[in-house]
Design an enzyme around this catalytic site. Structure first.
Site, PDB file in Angstrom:
ATOM      1  N   ASP A  54       0.818  -1.223   0.000  1.00 41.80           N
ATOM      2  CA  ASP A  54       0.000   0.000   0.000  1.00 41.80           C
ATOM      3  C   ASP A  54       0.851   1.272   0.000  1.00 41.80           C
ATOM      4  OD1 ASP A  54      -2.509  -1.260   0.032  1.00 41.80           O
ATOM      5  OD2 ASP A  54      -2.360  -1.621   2.183  1.00 41.80           O
ATOM      6  N   ASN A 125      -4.665   9.092   2.416  1.00 40.65           N
ATOM      7  CA  ASN A 125      -5.147   8.368   3.604  1.00 40.65           C
ATOM      8  C   ASN A 125      -5.601   9.315   4.706  1.00 40.65           C
ATOM      9  OD1 ASN A 125      -4.988   5.642   3.053  1.00 40.65           O
ATOM     10  ND2 ASN A 125      -2.970   5.350   3.979  1.00 40.65           N
ATOM     11  N   GLU A 126      -4.635  10.096   5.221  1.00 39.70           N
ATOM     12  CA  GLU A 126      -4.956  10.940   6.368  1.00 39.70           C
ATOM     13  C   GLU A 126      -3.911  12.020   6.580  1.00 39.70           C
ATOM     14  OE1 GLU A 126      -1.978   8.795   7.242  1.00 39.70           O
ATOM     15  OE2 GLU A 126      -3.633   7.434   7.568  1.00 39.70           O
ATOM     16  N   ARG A 151      -6.807  17.364  24.382  1.00 38.16           N
ATOM     17  CA  ARG A 151      -5.495  17.117  25.006  1.00 38.16           C
ATOM     18  C   ARG A 151      -5.191  15.638  24.872  1.00 38.16           C
ATOM     19  NH1 ARG A 151      -7.578  21.283  27.880  1.00 38.16           N
ATOM     20  NH2 ARG A 151      -6.136  22.895  28.601  1.00 38.16           N
TER      21      ARG A 151
HETATM   22  P1  NAD Z   1       3.518   1.127   5.211  1.00 38.12           P
HETATM   23  O1  NAD Z   1       3.500   1.148   3.747  1.00 38.12           O
HETATM   24  O2  NAD Z   1       4.273   0.085   5.940  1.00 38.12           O
HETATM   25  O3  NAD Z   1       2.006   1.134   5.728  1.00 38.12           O
HETATM   26  C1  NAD Z   1       1.722   0.862   7.057  1.00 38.12           C
HETATM   27  C2  NAD Z   1       0.564  -0.120   7.060  1.00 38.12           C
HETATM   28  O4  NAD Z   1      -0.624   0.570   6.721  1.00 38.12           O
HETATM   29  C3  NAD Z   1       0.702  -1.283   6.080  1.00 38.12           C
HETATM   30  O5  NAD Z   1       0.294  -2.473   6.710  1.00 38.12           O
HETATM   31  C4  NAD Z   1      -0.260  -0.908   4.947  1.00 38.12           C
HETATM   32  O6  NAD Z   1      -0.780  -2.041   4.273  1.00 38.12           O
HETATM   33  C5  NAD Z   1      -1.327  -0.199   5.737  1.00 38.12           C
HETATM   34  N1  NAD Z   1      -2.161   0.725   4.969  1.00 38.12           N
HETATM   35  C6  NAD Z   1      -1.770   1.844   4.309  1.00 38.12           C
HETATM   36  N2  NAD Z   1      -2.849   2.448   3.776  1.00 38.12           N
HETATM   37  C7  NAD Z   1      -3.918   1.683   4.094  1.00 38.12           C
HETATM   38  C8  NAD Z   1      -5.315   1.798   3.847  1.00 38.12           C
HETATM   39  N3  NAD Z   1      -5.841   2.827   3.195  1.00 38.12           N
HETATM   40  N4  NAD Z   1      -6.126   0.821   4.343  1.00 38.12           N
HETATM   41  C9  NAD Z   1      -5.627  -0.205   5.045  1.00 38.12           C
HETATM   42  N5  NAD Z   1      -4.335  -0.369   5.331  1.00 38.12           N
HETATM   43  C10 NAD Z   1      -3.491   0.585   4.856  1.00 38.12           C
HETATM   44  O7  NAD Z   1       4.051   2.479   5.821  1.00 38.12           O
HETATM   45  P2  NAD Z   1       4.062   3.895   5.197  1.00 38.12           P
HETATM   46  O8  NAD Z   1       4.541   3.807   3.805  1.00 38.12           O
HETATM   47  O9  NAD Z   1       4.739   4.804   6.146  1.00 38.12           O
HETATM   48  O10 NAD Z   1       2.498   4.208   5.131  1.00 38.12           O
HETATM   49  C11 NAD Z   1       1.964   5.320   5.711  1.00 38.12           C
HETATM   50  C12 NAD Z   1       0.612   4.921   6.238  1.00 38.12           C
HETATM   51  O11 NAD Z   1       0.817   4.062   7.362  1.00 38.12           O
HETATM   52  C13 NAD Z   1      -0.151   6.091   6.767  1.00 38.12           C
HETATM   53  O12 NAD Z   1      -0.966   6.681   5.774  1.00 38.12           O
HETATM   54  C14 NAD Z   1      -0.960   5.509   7.914  1.00 38.12           C
HETATM   55  O13 NAD Z   1      -2.319   5.273   7.587  1.00 38.12           O
HETATM   56  C15 NAD Z   1      -0.304   4.176   8.191  1.00 38.12           C
HETATM   57  N6  NAD Z   1       0.071   4.167   9.602  1.00 38.12           N
HETATM   58  C16 NAD Z   1      -0.640   3.374  10.426  1.00 38.12           C
HETATM   59  C17 NAD Z   1      -0.386   3.386  11.782  1.00 38.12           C
HETATM   60  C18 NAD Z   1      -1.204   2.521  12.664  1.00 38.12           C
HETATM   61  O14 NAD Z   1      -2.087   1.803  12.151  1.00 38.12           O
HETATM   62  N7  NAD Z   1      -0.978   2.554  13.974  1.00 38.12           N
HETATM   63  C19 NAD Z   1       0.610   4.213  12.309  1.00 38.12           C
HETATM   64  C20 NAD Z   1       1.332   5.018  11.439  1.00 38.12           C
HETATM   65  C21 NAD Z   1       1.036   5.006  10.064  1.00 38.12           C
END
Ligand code: NAD
Length: 267
Positions: A54, A125-126, A151
């Site tokens: 992803d 995504n966000e 907070r």
């Molecule tokens: P990455 O590519 O390893 O992605 C992190 C995980 O998020 C992977 O397992 C990926 O499959 C999953 N992911 C990404 N977009 C998704 C979606 N729309 N739906 C379901 N799963 C999804 O790491 P990166 O390249 O740094 O990706 C950044 C993304 O990682 C951010 O957009 C954020 O959503 C995600 N993230 C998740 C967490 C968490 O779940 N605690 C924490 C930090 C970042």
């Protein structure tokens, strides 16, 4: 000859993490692209083929951000099925044949935009503000009205497509991606008799504006895989952008099936 709507040969760019995909794999995909009558073009593609997980899609969208009105994205997954993919590595011929016949399902996803002081950033995504070591304090406004002073460790505003990513880990709702919306979720909120926040995810419609006015310094502003430091208290205005990402899916793709295979399992 494979034609675009302007009767030109379809140009394809490849996006992948070179440390994760073998050179031979990329060479054979390139050969296949040419054998189907497409052209390879990284600078002005009609279609960006992202290969991997992803994170590769997120990087592809940011890489081709200035070309979004002209480019469509399609994903080939390597390993486990990702959220932005619908063709796996055994379906290379199906993918190119679907592209050639123009039978892929086409989805439009609005980017999330944030005006941060005088700068504009985008995410698929966000967008989030985080402060892992000191309490983050931020006023939250919805459509100009005050909701709360938050907070805690941070706040995440996700798109519907991003609702299954970080947002879901925070207990936020999964939203069908064809419903354009923004979802605000809390990271480790402080809730006691003195400080309160909604303590629940909040989904607002596509025309809404969420404003976060941070009251603390040294906050991290994350957007997809990218981030930057906010050294001073800032005002961040979040909206769904008019800019859309066109994502192509296999014609048999179903979001419900994807949710089941990723989160529920078959048992
Ligand atoms: P990455 O590519 O390893 O992605 C992190 C995980 O998020 C992977 O397992 C990926 O499959 C999953 N992911 C990404 N977009 C998704 C979606 N729309 N739906 C379901 N799963 C999804 O790491 P990166 O390249 O740094 O990706 C950044 C993304 O990682 C951010 O957009 C954020 O959503 C995600 N993230 C998740 C967490 C968490 O779940 N605690 C924490 C930090 C970042």
């Amino acid at each position: 000859m494979i034609s675009t709507s302007k009767n030109q040969i379809m140009k394809i760019a490849l996006c992948y993490k070179s440390e994760k995909i073998a050179d031979e794999t990329i060479s054979s995909i390139k050969e296949k692209i040419l054998s189907y009558g497409f052209e390879l073009d990284d600078s002005k593609p009609d279609v960006v083929l992202f290969i991997g997980g992803d994170g590769t899609f997120l990087r592809a969208v940011h890489q081709y951000y200035n070309e979004l009105s002209k480019v469509k994205f399609v994903g080939l997954c390597k390993g486990h099925l990702g959220f932005f993919y619908s063709y796996d590595e055994s379906e290379l011929d199906v993918l190119f044949s679907d592209l050639k016949r123009g039978v892929c399902k086409s989805e439009s996803h609005h980017l999330l935009s944030a005006k941060v002081d005088n700068e504009e950033i985008y995410a698929i995504n966000e967008i989030r503000i985080e402060s892992p070591f000191h309490t983050l304090i931020s006023d939250v406004y919805i459509n100009g009205e005050s909701l709360e002073t938050f907070r805690g460790n941070g706040l995440v505003v996700s798109t519907s497509l991003g609702s299954t990513a970080y947002n879901k880990s925070l207990g936020g709702a999964v939203i069908y991606p064809q419903i354009p919306s923004m979802e605000l979720s809390e990271i480790a909120p402080i809730n006691n008799t003195i400080y309160h926040s909604l303590h629940s995810s909040l989904i607002v419609d596509k025309n809404s504006e969420i404003v976060l006015k941070t009251k603390t310094d040294n906050i991290l502003l994350g957007y997809d895989h990218l981030n930057k430091n906010l050294h001073l208290a800032s005002s961040i205005s979040l909206r769904l952008s008019d800019k859309v990402v066109i994502l192509l899916r296999n014609k048999d793709y179903s979001y419900t099936k994807l949710l089941k295979s990723k989160f529920v399992g078959d048992k």
